[in-house]
Design an enzyme around this catalytic site. Structure first.
Site, PDB file in Angstrom:
ATOM      1  N   GLU B  50      44.703 -65.011  13.033  1.00  0.00           N
ATOM      2  CA  GLU B  50      43.364 -65.559  13.297  1.00  0.00           C
ATOM      3  C   GLU B  50      42.453 -65.287  12.098  1.00  0.00           C
ATOM      4  OE1 GLU B  50      41.077 -62.974  15.838  1.00  0.00           O
ATOM      5  OE2 GLU B  50      39.980 -64.644  16.751  1.00  0.00           O
ATOM      6  N   ASN B 120      36.237 -71.156  16.319  1.00  0.00           N
ATOM      7  CA  ASN B 120      37.302 -70.271  15.841  1.00  0.00           C
ATOM      8  C   ASN B 120      38.605 -71.041  16.053  1.00  0.00           C
ATOM      9  OD1 ASN B 120      39.151 -68.217  15.385  1.00  0.00           O
ATOM     10  ND2 ASN B 120      37.987 -66.666  16.501  1.00  0.00           N
ATOM     11  N   LYS B 138      39.677 -71.964  19.754  1.00  0.00           N
ATOM     12  CA  LYS B 138      39.761 -70.823  20.672  1.00  0.00           C
ATOM     13  C   LYS B 138      38.859 -71.016  21.892  1.00  0.00           C
ATOM     14  CE  LYS B 138      39.384 -65.713  20.395  1.00  0.00           C
ATOM     15  NZ  LYS B 138      39.143 -64.630  19.404  1.00  0.00           N
ATOM     16  N   GLU B 158      31.555 -62.978  18.540  1.00  0.00           N
ATOM     17  CA  GLU B 158      32.200 -64.297  18.525  1.00  0.00           C
ATOM     18  C   GLU B 158      31.440 -65.310  19.357  1.00  0.00           C
ATOM     19  OE1 GLU B 158      36.483 -64.830  18.614  1.00  0.00           O
ATOM     20  OE2 GLU B 158      36.712 -62.675  18.456  1.00  0.00           O
ATOM     21  N   CYS B 207      44.104 -64.885  19.465  1.00  0.00           N
ATOM     22  CA  CYS B 207      43.640 -63.526  19.794  1.00  0.00           C
ATOM     23  C   CYS B 207      43.424 -63.307  21.297  1.00  0.00           C
ATOM     24  CB  CYS B 207      42.382 -63.221  18.984  1.00  0.00           C
ATOM     25  SG  CYS B 207      41.976 -61.441  18.976  1.00  0.00           S
ATOM     26  N   ASN B 232      42.922 -60.653  15.538  1.00  0.00           N
ATOM     27  CA  ASN B 232      42.251 -59.491  14.928  1.00  0.00           C
ATOM     28  C   ASN B 232      41.824 -58.638  16.109  1.00  0.00           C
ATOM     29  OD1 ASN B 232      41.209 -60.101  11.794  1.00  0.00           O
ATOM     30  ND2 ASN B 232      41.473 -61.964  13.006  1.00  0.00           N
TER      31      ASN B 232
END
Lengths: 357, 357
Positions: B50, B120, B138, B158, B207, B232
């Protein structure tokens, strides 16, 4: 802010083999013995296996009249399983000891027209209320309707003997299971308890259900804190023709055990709940069942595990407050879930592959 | 009947820390080196983490103008990420080596009115087609929009920097990834391939998505054979106020690692697919990320695991035919799933508890 402890001592009541020749009285005696031991250890909830009262009969191709003895008949006009002479003594003992009980059994549900529908069921008996407060009928029946025809094929005929459960996954509260639980009052009437201080929220699954993330999630979406699940799991895997996968018995059993644990631990973690997973194990008339009775923490690790393949009590004192950490962070569903992208989970049953290029 | 082998050699291309001071050129050079090593080992699919191209910037509270450099701009009128000068060289190298690539990056998607939306994202580049054949944004963004205000709180922003993905979970086929795959012809036009002999079916997650069984299942319902997932993941857990849970760094990292593995192994098993799970790891400017890059088998066990927290190639030759056993037995979805009981998965986002008694 650390949530207040909500402690309860629970027991997974693993049963060893129940053979064809074993009477229901024999089995009940063994269950009584486990309940008595549980009581001595301060247990308030005892979880027994799937189809606890008899051998795992779906491994045999049986005629209608041979099947009868495995079922407990429920006539809605007379009450539920708590009226069955086969099971009533178990609840009476539980009542006298002040222990809640989850137990799996073969349910024959009488219909008003005299016919019957059969389910692979479990109930949750509350000692505090002296009644059944939760009922579940197994949704994910493994196996097949028609017996496998190849010589030597292993039979798994749950789809033949039972109808898939029609009750969904109804979570419920277990009254009095922890001390000092918040009760309904004029202020809280009809209002959801978001304080995590009410009576514990329980979900029930049966055996193969534990491999299905959907089942756990529907309970997770009801705030489940304890999942009870009994099982009879064959100690080897079979191919689609019903033959054991070609590996040594030890490797085969290891693999089955890994899958059992991945399912219970993974889904407990992903729903931030305890789970009490209880085997009927040993070799029933030569047919090996895995053990692996485990109590799992909401962080996914195993708290306590059975050491034998016989009748064995696996006891742990758990703190329901341990569900809060993940339920309020990583798995705070209302913050993170995106149901607008989950539609195909209910819109299709089987696989639809992307077209060939 | 044993299905024919469909072999492919794949690589998880783990990256060590990418610090704030590291240039994109530095990172690309490291990725090239991994690709070159992969080529020497016959790899046909290389999976990077990612947000592979920069440090994990959502741990910092940044001003709009500070954010720009982390993003790759996509102007739909000019093409996608394959046109970005920052990423194009990676695909050129992959093309020359004949390797497919999954890579995660911060996507700035220009809109026709001149504004932009940030995601993302990850793409799947096909060397065979010399183009991007799969894209994912994502869905399950962790963290919060507003920074945590308590002194010393760990930030995970995020939800501030990205919009949740709007593409759902679209599985796709990877052309030419295995030899001799069945192609569309006049007979199979528009007909689903139920033979398991077409080009491999790929799913992508990023992730935190890997902890969400719904995401895996939507892919599983498209027959996914390989799940690619970069991550991550901070090497400790935080409370809802953003402070590290009170335990030793070693215990904290162990716990995070257990949850990572439970998620990847449990969901690979329950969807009978391989998964290639790839870390950006090490300590980025002092912020520890877990490693644990793993390639997981459809039976749920780990085939190969990273040994370091640095740039490291983890290679395995996998046989997609190994997906068939569980897809045709325990997890033959069309035989066993019961979507009529799964409704609340899409009908509610958060928890609704049973009423207090």
């Amino acid at each position: 802010m650390t949530p207040s402890p909500r402690l309860v001592t629970v027991a997974a009541c693993q049963l060893g083999a129940v053979h064809l020749a074993d009477s229901r009285q024999d089995v009940l005696k063994r269950m009584f013995s486990l309940l008595d031991q549980a009581s001595e250890q301060g247990v308030k909830l005892a979880v027994f296996p799937e189809l606890a009262l008899t051998t795992f009969f779906p491994r045999y191709l049986l005629k209608e009249e041979e099947l009868d003895k495995y079922f407990d008949v429920e006539d809605p006009s007379k009450g539920g399983i708590e009226q069955s002479p086969n099971v009533k003594p178990l609840f009476e003992r539980a009542k006298s000891l002040g222990i809640d009980v989850y137990v799996g059994y073969a349910e024959r549900s009488l219909q008003s027209d005299g016919s019957h529908i059969d389910y692979n069921s479990s109930v949750y008996y509350s000692a505090h209320e002296n009644k059944i407060v939760g009922k579940y009928r197994k949704v994910h029946l493994p196996g097949s309707v028609e017996p496998k025809t190849e010589p030597g094929a292993y039979q798994q005929l749950e789809k033949r003997y039972f109808r898939p459960g029609d009750l969904g996954f109804p979570a419920f509260r277990a009254p009095g299971l922890v001390e000092g639980a918040l009760k309904k009052n004029s202020q809280s009437d009809g209002i959801q308890d978001s304080t995590g201080k009410g009576d514990p929220i329980i979900g029930m699954l049966i055996c193969n259900d534990r491999r299905w993330a959907e089942a756990w999630r529907v309970y997770g979406l009801q705030g489940m804190e304890i999942l009870c699940c009994g099982y009879n799991t064959t100690a080897f895997q079979t191919t689609s023709s019903g033959h054991a996968v070609d590996m040594s018995p030890e490797d085969a059993e290891d693999l089955v055990m890994q899958h059992h644990k991945l399912s219970c631990q993974g889904n407990s973690y992903m729903n931030a709940c305890f789970s009490i997973n209880v085997a009927k194990t040993g070799a029933e008339d030569g047919n090996p069942l895995v053990g692996g009775t485990i109590i799992v923490h909401p962080l996914g690790h195993i708290i306590k595990e059975a050491k034998t393949k016989e009748d064995e009590l696996v006891v742990a004192t758990i703190d329901l407050a341990d569900c809060v950490r993940l339920k309020s962070t990583v798995f705070a569903f209302e913050k993170h879930r995106r149901p607008e992208h989950y539609h195909s989970i209910i819109e299709r049953t089987g696989v639809i592959e992307p077209c060939l290029l």
